[in-house]
Design a protein around this motif. Structure first.
Motif, PDB file in Angstrom:
ATOM      1  N   VAL A 300      39.162 -21.578  -5.942  1.00  0.00           N
ATOM      2  CA  VAL A 300      38.943 -20.172  -6.295  1.00  0.00           C
ATOM      3  C   VAL A 300      37.471 -19.775  -6.252  1.00  0.00           C
ATOM      4  N   VAL A 301      36.576 -20.737  -6.399  1.00  0.00           N
ATOM      5  CA  VAL A 301      35.139 -20.431  -6.388  1.00  0.00           C
ATOM      6  C   VAL A 301      34.502 -21.158  -5.211  1.00  0.00           C
ATOM      7  N   PHE A 302      33.674 -20.452  -4.447  1.00  0.00           N
ATOM      8  CA  PHE A 302      33.024 -21.077  -3.293  1.00  0.00           C
ATOM      9  C   PHE A 302      31.508 -21.061  -3.460  1.00  0.00           C
ATOM     10  N   ALA A 303      30.864 -22.137  -2.994  1.00  0.00           N
ATOM     11  CA  ALA A 303      29.400 -22.172  -3.003  1.00  0.00           C
ATOM     12  C   ALA A 303      28.952 -23.068  -1.861  1.00  0.00           C
ATOM     13  N   GLY A 304      27.765 -22.813  -1.342  1.00  0.00           N
ATOM     14  CA  GLY A 304      27.215 -23.672  -0.285  1.00  0.00           C
ATOM     15  C   GLY A 304      26.444 -24.815  -0.918  1.00  0.00           C
ATOM     16  N   ILE A 305      26.593 -26.021  -0.356  1.00  0.00           N
ATOM     17  CA  ILE A 305      25.782 -27.169  -0.810  1.00  0.00           C
ATOM     18  C   ILE A 305      24.952 -27.634   0.381  1.00  0.00           C
ATOM     19  N   TYR A 306      23.640 -27.674   0.201  1.00  0.00           N
ATOM     20  CA  TYR A 306      22.736 -28.030   1.302  1.00  0.00           C
ATOM     21  C   TYR A 306      21.805 -29.155   0.871  1.00  0.00           C
ATOM     22  N   PRO A 307      21.480 -30.071   1.801  1.00  0.00           N
ATOM     23  CA  PRO A 307      20.477 -31.097   1.457  1.00  0.00           C
ATOM     24  C   PRO A 307      19.080 -30.475   1.480  1.00  0.00           C
ATOM     25  N   ILE A 308      18.226 -30.881   0.527  1.00  0.00           N
ATOM     26  CA  ILE A 308      16.854 -30.339   0.504  1.00  0.00           C
ATOM     27  C   ILE A 308      16.086 -30.856   1.716  1.00  0.00           C
ATOM     28  N   ASP A 309      16.316 -32.116   2.076  1.00  0.00           N
ATOM     29  CA  ASP A 309      15.705 -32.682   3.283  1.00  0.00           C
ATOM     30  C   ASP A 309      16.804 -32.738   4.346  1.00  0.00           C
ATOM     31  N   SER A 310      16.586 -32.054   5.472  1.00  0.00           N
ATOM     32  CA  SER A 310      17.672 -31.927   6.463  1.00  0.00           C
ATOM     33  C   SER A 310      18.119 -33.281   7.022  1.00  0.00           C
ATOM     34  N   SER A 311      17.286 -34.320   6.902  1.00  0.00           N
ATOM     35  CA  SER A 311      17.694 -35.639   7.419  1.00  0.00           C
ATOM     36  C   SER A 311      18.773 -36.277   6.532  1.00  0.00           C
ATOM     37  N   ASP A 312      19.011 -35.704   5.335  1.00  0.00           N
ATOM     38  CA  ASP A 312      20.058 -36.241   4.440  1.00  0.00           C
ATOM     39  C   ASP A 312      21.443 -35.684   4.748  1.00  0.00           C
ATOM     40  N   PHE A 313      21.558 -34.889   5.821  1.00  0.00           N
ATOM     41  CA  PHE A 313      22.825 -34.202   6.093  1.00  0.00           C
ATOM     42  C   PHE A 313      23.987 -35.189   6.229  1.00  0.00           C
ATOM     43  N   GLU A 314      23.770 -36.295   6.988  1.00  0.00           N
ATOM     44  CA  GLU A 314      24.849 -37.284   7.190  1.00  0.00           C
ATOM     45  C   GLU A 314      25.272 -37.909   5.855  1.00  0.00           C
ATOM     46  N   GLN A 315      24.264 -38.234   5.029  1.00  0.00           N
ATOM     47  CA  GLN A 315      24.562 -38.845   3.729  1.00  0.00           C
ATOM     48  C   GLN A 315      25.377 -37.900   2.853  1.00  0.00           C
ATOM     49  N   LEU A 316      25.005 -36.604   2.898  1.00  0.00           N
ATOM     50  CA  LEU A 316      25.722 -35.611   2.095  1.00  0.00           C
ATOM     51  C   LEU A 316      27.174 -35.518   2.561  1.00  0.00           C
ATOM     52  N   ARG A 317      27.372 -35.577   3.896  1.00  0.00           N
ATOM     53  CA  ARG A 317      28.744 -35.485   4.417  1.00  0.00           C
ATOM     54  C   ARG A 317      29.584 -36.672   3.924  1.00  0.00           C
ATOM     55  N   ASP A 318      29.006 -37.882   4.002  1.00  0.00           N
ATOM     56  CA  ASP A 318      29.734 -39.076   3.541  1.00  0.00           C
ATOM     57  C   ASP A 318      30.029 -38.985   2.039  1.00  0.00           C
ATOM     58  N   ALA A 319      29.037 -38.502   1.278  1.00  0.00           N
ATOM     59  CA  ALA A 319      29.212 -38.412  -0.178  1.00  0.00           C
ATOM     60  C   ALA A 319      30.326 -37.428  -0.523  1.00  0.00           C
ATOM     61  N   LEU A 320      30.365 -36.289   0.182  1.00  0.00           N
ATOM     62  CA  LEU A 320      31.414 -35.295  -0.096  1.00  0.00           C
ATOM     63  C   LEU A 320      32.793 -35.843   0.256  1.00  0.00           C
ATOM     64  N   LEU A 321      32.868 -36.635   1.339  1.00  0.00           N
ATOM     65  CA  LEU A 321      34.156 -37.229   1.726  1.00  0.00           C
ATOM     66  C   LEU A 321      34.643 -38.188   0.639  1.00  0.00           C
ATOM     67  N   LYS A 322      33.693 -38.977   0.084  1.00  0.00           N
ATOM     68  CA  LYS A 322      34.084 -39.929  -0.961  1.00  0.00           C
ATOM     69  C   LYS A 322      34.513 -39.188  -2.235  1.00  0.00           C
ATOM     70  N   LEU A 323      33.801 -38.109  -2.538  1.00  0.00           N
ATOM     71  CA  LEU A 323      34.171 -37.340  -3.730  1.00  0.00           C
ATOM     72  C   LEU A 323      35.538 -36.692  -3.555  1.00  0.00           C
ATOM     73  N   GLN A 324      35.803 -36.247  -2.323  1.00  0.00           N
ATOM     74  CA  GLN A 324      37.089 -35.603  -2.050  1.00  0.00           C
ATOM     75  C   GLN A 324      38.235 -36.563  -2.327  1.00  0.00           C
ATOM     76  N   LEU A 325      37.946 -37.845  -2.125  1.00  0.00           N
ATOM     77  CA  LEU A 325      38.974 -38.852  -2.349  1.00  0.00           C
ATOM     78  C   LEU A 325      39.351 -38.949  -3.820  1.00  0.00           C
TER      79      LEU A 325
END
Length: 602
Positions: A300-325
């Motif tokens: 019901v609530v949406f927000a954008g999550i962005y890495p402060i350092d753009s090189s962390d993008f891959e790590q953020l994607r993996d972390a979100l996948l693990k959290l989704q689990l």
């Protein structure tokens, strides 16, 4: 002390309560009394094993535990406690955990009485036809009034509370009675009608060494090692490597039989293969229909999550996948922003859910991230009849093509002492709310039913409600309908450039105040440049608020002493030319801290 399997000696139950009414403390006492956890290992809030849960004193993740209890009648009973979260944002976790039980312990604080979330969770249990055992906790506090609370339970919830168990979970008074009453009041699992394997998936978590660990309640049939199973929602097939129970740590066993609660591991590597609420069956002899109650959950609530350092993008994607689990309610899709680069648009069940996900990403995965302001889904109907669901201001259609906009409203139940009625009514009027009805609960409690626009309650409604009622007010909400509304896009421009991270969709009546507040905040947090920087809030082409960051200046005439004024004028003109050229080619870099500050201010 071991349990000999017999379904009539099994009891499956969960504990439902408002935040801070003593649910985790009662679970601790039950673990101690059944000697499930050794005394030397015992700690407070034993089942809340996340640091975050301990700090905030709330349960985020449902945890099951199997306890063996030697009753007064000489039999050994197996108690399966499925711990549930108490907060309204995790209502789906609660509803699934309740689907795996036959009964529920309703814990009510003897001082605070029935609160809004107690009502919401009890309603979930009543809808599922669970047996409910009322328990009044904290009777040893000086302000406790168990008789008043009994009356409240009867008046508000409609449960017979005349024989409610009165306990103090902290000091252990009467907790033994709770165990005996569970045997009497909560029925054993219903005997299965056939031998076809059906098991309800009520949770899962990711183990880095073994893959996904799936938590199940077996309804019929038996799950063993080497069983070839099929997930009915995703149609995926796996071979089980291990089955076991929680006491409270995982303990492998040979078999899970009907009525039992446990887990299985089956080399499941992909998080998307497990859907919470799904039915597990055998691949060779599958069940024809899945168990009732599975529904895909809608954020019901949406927000954008962005890495402060753009090189962390891959790590953020993996972390979100693990959290989704571990959190099937988290919705993730990729997006990019001009100001913030690549990131993710995430959907949450509510604001607490967003906060928890943000904290877990920063702590467990050590990521430096920022989130954009939370928003809800608006429905746009265009002139050509096309309908669009939009939660991101960047996708706002051309205003000339919009026929009308609808926004989601929620029905909100607020419980409060009657002294604070005026303050709550003015707060809800400020949030564009409409009062449906007022009911009195006992001597001094009121239950107010309001309808409010969702975007008004997702940011600071809870904080304001707590402050105007000095912490005594509580609320929960459920989605209601979509209504036509005057929603517009508020655009923030820094140095004539629109900054999409600060843009938002707001109601026209709130746009001017919000625009001015964001401009004022940005003036504080954006560092000075060598040229003047205008910060503007705009609706369409109309500027509704403006602040200016003055230029850093150098005194170019400091070295001129005496002499003609034309020397100074010449230097000033030269400086002015330079500033003008700089403004044309200069870019304002907005620091990441500015984004955080503005989001906090909102």
């Amino acid at each position: 002390m071991s349990f000999q399997y017999d379904p009539k000696f099994i009891r499956n139950f969960s504990i439902i309560a408002h935040i801070d009414h003593g649910k985790s403390t009662l679970a601790d006492r039950l673990l101690e009394l059944t000697h499930t956890v050794e005394d030397r290992l015992m700690q407070e809030q034993y089942l809340d094993n996340m640091d975050l849960e301990r700090e905030r004193g709330i349960t985020i993740k449902a945890r099951p535990v199997t306890m063996n209890y030697l009753a007064k009648d000489g039999h050994i009973y197996q108690f399966n406690l499925i711990d549930t979260p108490g907060h309204v944002d995790f209502a789906y976790e609660v509803s699934r955990s309740l689907a795996a039980c036959e009964g529920a312990l309703l814990v009510v604080d003897a001082v605070q009485g029935v609160q809004a979330q107690t009502l919401a969770n009890v309603h979930l249990a009543i809808v599922r036809n669970l047996e409910i055992l009322p328990i009044i906790n904290k009777i040893d506090l000086p302000a406790a009034d168990p008789e008043m609370v009994k009356k409240q339970i009867e008046d508000v919830i409609g449960l017979d509370a005349s024989n409610a168990v009165q306990i103090s979970a902290k000091s252990g008074i009467n907790v033994e009675q709770v165990l005996e009453r569970i045997l009497i009041d909560i029925p054993p699992p219903k005997p299965p009608t056939d031998d076809i394997v059906r098991a309800l998936v009520f949770d899962s978590h990711y183990d880095p060494y073994r893959g996904v660990m799936v938590y199940v309640r077996v309804i019929s049939g038996e799950l063993t090692k080497k069983s070839l199973i099929r997930m009915m929602a995703t149609h995926k097939t796996f071979e089980i490597n291990e089955v076991g129970v929680f006491i409270p740590q995982e303990k492998p066993t040979d078999i899970l039989r009907p009525g039992e609660v446990g887990y299985f591991v089956a080399n499941i590597k992909n998080t998307a293969d497990i859907k919470i609420g799904d039915t597990v069956t055998l691949h060779k002899f599958p069940a024809l229909t899945p168990l009732a109650g599975f529904k895909l959950i809608a954020p019901v609530v949406f927000a954008g999550i962005y890495p402060i350092d753009s090189s962390d993008f891959e790590q953020l994607r993996d972390a979100l996948l693990k959290l989704q689990l571990n959190d099937s309610a988290l919705h993730v899709e990729q997006e990019s922003s001009l100001a913030l680069g690549f990131g993710f648009r995430c959907g949450f069940l509510g604001l607490l859910h967003l906060e928890i996900v943000f904290e877990r990403l920063t702590r467990e995965f050590d990521l430096a991230i920022i989130t954009t302001a939370p928003s809800v889904i608006y429905r746009f109907t265009l002139n050509n009849g096309e309908k669009l669901d939009i939660d991101n201001p960047a996708r706002y259609p051309d205003p000339a093509h919009i026929e009308f906009v609808e926004e989601p409203w929620v029905q909100c139940h607020i419980m409060t002492p009657s002294d604070y009625l005026g303050a709550i009514m003015s707060l809800c009027m400020d949030k564009r709310g409409e009062l449906l009805k007022t009911e009195t609960m006992g001597v001094s409690q009121l239950l107010l039913t309001y309808v409010l626009p969702m975007n008004e309650i997702i940011t600071d409604f809870n904080d304001k409600l707590k402050s105007v009622t000095r912490g005594y007010g509580s609320f929960d909400y459920e989605p209601d309908v979509y209504k036509k509304s005057d929603i517009i896009k508020l655009e923030i421009r820094v140095n004539e450039e629109p900054v999409d991270a600060f843009s938002c969709l707001v109601h026209r009546t709130k746009a001017e105040a919000k625009g001015r507040a964001i401009c004022a905040k940005l003036k504080e947090v954006i560092p000075q440049q060598l040229f003047k920087v205008p910060i503007q809030a705009a609706i369409g082409g109309k500027i509704i608020g403006r602040e200016t960051i003055n230029a850093l200046t150098k005194n170019v005439t400091a070295k001129c002493y005496g002499g003609d004024i034309t020397r100074k004028r010449k230097l000033w003109e030269k400086q002015k030319e330079g500033k003008k050229r700089m403004k044309e080619i200069g870019k304002v870099n907005i620091p990441q801290s500015a984004f955080m500050e503005v989001l906090k201010a909102e």
